[in-house]
Enzyme design. Structure first.
Site, PDB file in Angstrom:
ATOM      1  CE  LYS A   1      -4.467  -1.591   0.981  1.00 33.24           C
ATOM      2  NZ  LYS A   1      -5.698  -1.638   1.713  1.00 33.24           N
TER       3      LYS A   1
ATOM      4  CE  LYS B   1      -5.423  -7.888  -1.498  1.00 37.20           C
ATOM      5  NZ  LYS B   1      -6.750  -7.731  -0.991  1.00 37.20           N
TER       6      LYS B   1
ATOM      7  CE  LYS C   1     -13.422  -4.014  -0.017  1.00 36.66           C
ATOM      8  NZ  LYS C   1     -12.188  -3.862   0.763  1.00 36.66           N
TER       9      LYS C   1
HETATM   10  N1  AQP Z   1      -8.422 -11.016  -3.987  1.00 35.35           N
HETATM   11  C1  AQP Z   1      -8.875 -11.600  -2.892  1.00 35.35           C
HETATM   12  N2  AQP Z   1      -9.102 -12.946  -2.883  1.00 35.35           N
HETATM   13  C2  AQP Z   1      -9.599 -13.559  -1.767  1.00 35.35           C
HETATM   14  N3  AQP Z   1      -9.896 -12.894  -0.618  1.00 35.35           N
HETATM   15  C3  AQP Z   1      -9.708 -11.564  -0.597  1.00 35.35           C
HETATM   16  N4  AQP Z   1      -9.894 -10.620   0.348  1.00 35.35           N
HETATM   17  C4  AQP Z   1      -9.527  -9.417  -0.132  1.00 35.35           C
HETATM   18  N5  AQP Z   1      -9.102  -9.531  -1.405  1.00 35.35           N
HETATM   19  C5  AQP Z   1      -9.180 -10.858  -1.721  1.00 35.35           C
HETATM   20  C6  AQP Z   1     -10.445 -10.883   1.671  1.00 35.35           C
HETATM   21  O1  AQP Z   1     -11.596 -10.061   1.825  1.00 35.35           O
HETATM   22  C7  AQP Z   1     -11.722  -9.708   3.216  1.00 35.35           C
HETATM   23  C8  AQP Z   1     -12.002  -8.241   3.353  1.00 35.35           C
HETATM   24  O2  AQP Z   1     -10.882  -7.527   2.910  1.00 35.35           O
HETATM   25  P1  AQP Z   1     -10.683  -6.016   3.357  1.00 35.35           P
HETATM   26  O3  AQP Z   1     -11.725  -5.179   2.754  1.00 35.35           O
HETATM   27  O4  AQP Z   1     -10.637  -5.947   4.829  1.00 35.35           O
HETATM   28  O5  AQP Z   1      -9.252  -5.598   2.875  1.00 35.35           O
HETATM   29  P2  AQP Z   1      -8.307  -6.110   1.752  1.00 35.35           P
HETATM   30  O6  AQP Z   1      -7.835  -7.487   2.080  1.00 35.35           O
HETATM   31  O7  AQP Z   1      -7.244  -5.054   1.582  1.00 35.35           O
HETATM   32  O8  AQP Z   1      -9.272  -6.167   0.481  1.00 35.35           O
HETATM   33  P3  AQP Z   1      -9.214  -5.308  -0.843  1.00 35.35           P
HETATM   34  O9  AQP Z   1     -10.390  -5.682  -1.673  1.00 35.35           O
HETATM   35  O10 AQP Z   1      -7.858  -5.448  -1.468  1.00 35.35           O
HETATM   36  O11 AQP Z   1      -9.440  -3.840  -0.304  1.00 35.35           O
HETATM   37  P4  AQP Z   1      -8.590  -2.552  -0.627  1.00 35.35           P
HETATM   38  O12 AQP Z   1      -8.605  -2.425  -2.119  1.00 35.35           O
HETATM   39  O13 AQP Z   1      -9.282  -1.443   0.077  1.00 35.35           O
HETATM   40  O14 AQP Z   1      -7.221  -2.785  -0.075  1.00 35.35           O
HETATM   41  C9  AQP Z   1     -10.441 -10.158   3.909  1.00 35.35           C
HETATM   42  O15 AQP Z   1     -10.695 -11.352   4.630  1.00 35.35           O
HETATM   43  C10 AQP Z   1      -9.502 -10.427   2.777  1.00 35.35           C
HETATM   44  O16 AQP Z   1      -8.560 -11.424   3.099  1.00 35.35           O
END
Ligand code: AQP
Length: 333
Positions: free
Chosen positions: A116, A198, A201
């Site tokens: 990040k 990965k 969102k």
């Molecule tokens: N690509 C992924 N595949 C499987 N699991 C995923 N998770 C996130 N991306 C994937 C799981 O979703 C849950 C919620 O995630 P989060 O919103 O707390 O944060 P994150 O992991 O940082 O998810 P994002 O989508 O990548 O958000 P941003 O873009 O804001 O950083 C967690 O259990 C995570 O493991």
């Protein structure tokens, strides 16, 4: 444990609309964990979301929409505690205490911080660095036994366990030591545009992810544009064929087929068929969730009631833990 029930805790950031990665890696498992012998706390982690710049109006809207999505995915707010993180002040209180027993070196090793801070080089704030401590507070506040997460969050579960073990050693037996729970299928869905990364969102490229509420047309279009390779054979080989393997993994996640069955289904077909078949499986899988989501978004008062009730129930449990922690630290409790 609370009243003989195992405690489950998980959270999701309202940093955008959840992707199919968030869905298969986390959200769809949440309702499955609800049971007579478990009490689940499911949290919309808006304090975590502000480690990256957010527009307040968009954040407010995404928070509401995420509550609706959790319910649409099958989380039952009567059986589980559905709440918004900033509504429970104890998350910040415990986070500060835990900050004082976490080492800079431990936090510096976190891959998410490195990822990040390279993506948001103009905003490498202290919150981004101490994110895992707030996440440890989220988990430890509820004396959680089980924490369902996708693969990307495993490192944060490990540091949470280290913090809790150290705290208990220094201050008495205060925290339950949690276990991470990662699904066997779909724990790491990759970006459709860059399968080495990965799916996220908050990806600025909307073609990199399919969101849970994308229209069928948008889903078709995004899968049609998915990056593959030029060898033309549908085969699961994440190292040499990451794009095709990601599509196959998404296909199996949504159809319940084994990888061998999925490979057999597309044997001799071109990538167009794989992309189309995967998009169709995703569209079908999301249909009932999208219908329920639309219905719930028409009942904003009900969603606010769910948040208020969740905050009240979460605060009761969180306050018990903070009281014990404060007493152990020598604070008035
Ligand atoms: N690509 C992924 N595949 C499987 N699991 C995923 N998770 C996130 N991306 C994937 C799981 O979703 C849950 C919620 O995630 P989060 O919103 O707390 O944060 P994150 O992991 O940082 O998810 P994002 O989508 O990548 O958000 P941003 O873009 O804001 O950083 C967690 O259990 C995570 O493991």
């Amino acid at each position: 444990m609370e009243n003989g029930k195992k405690i489950v805790l998980s959270g999701i950031q309202p940093s955008g609309i959840p992707t199919i990665g968030n869905y298969v890696g986390a959200l769809r498992n949440w309702p499955l964990l609800q049971g007579e012998d478990r009490l689940c706390y499911y949290c919309v982690a808006n304090l975590h979301a502000i480690t990256v710049k957010q527009d307040p109006d968009v954040l407010r809207q995404n928070t509401l929409s995420l509550v609706a999505l959790l319910l649409a995915c099958g989380v039952d707010p009567k059986r589980s505690v559905v709440f918004v993180q900033s509504d429970v002040k104890e998350h910040c209180e415990l986070s500060w205490v835990l900050n004082c027993s976490t080492y800079m070196g431990e936090l510096g090793r976190m891959t998410q911080f490195k990822d990040k801070s390279s993506k948001h080089a103009d905003n490498i704030n202290a919150g981004l660095f101490t994110y895992p401590v707030l996440m440890a507070a989220d988990i430890l506040l509820y004396q959680s036994d089980i924490v369902p997460v996708g693969e990307d969050q495993r490192q944060h579960i490990e540091i949470c366990r280290d913090i809790a073990i150290r705290f208990n050693k220094n201050h008495g037996d205060i925290f339950t030591i949690p276990e991470g729970y990662t699904p066997k299928v779909g724990a790491r869905v990759m970006s459709l545009q860059n399968p080495a990364q990965k799916m996220s969102k908050s990806d600025p490229n909307p073609n990199g992810f399919a969101s849970i509420i994308d229209t069928p047309e948008a889903i078709q279009k995004k899968f049609r544009k998915a990056v593959t390779d030029c060898d033309g054979v549908v085969r699961y080989d994440p190292e040499n064929k990451p794009g095709v393997s990601n599509l196959l993994a998404i296909y199996t996640s949504f159809t319940g087929m084994s990888m061998a069955e999925a490979e057999a289904r597309f044997a001799g077909e071109n990538y167009g068929a794989l992309k189309n078949g995967t998009a169709e499986a995703v569209i079908e899988g999301l249909k009932p969730i999208q219908a329920e989501y639309s219905r719930l978004m028409g009942s904003v008062d009900y969603l606010h009631e769910v948040m208020e009730d969740g905050a009240r129930r979460a605060s009761e449990a969180a306050a018990r833990t903070v009281k014990r922690v404060y007493a152990a630290m020598g604070f008035n409790a």
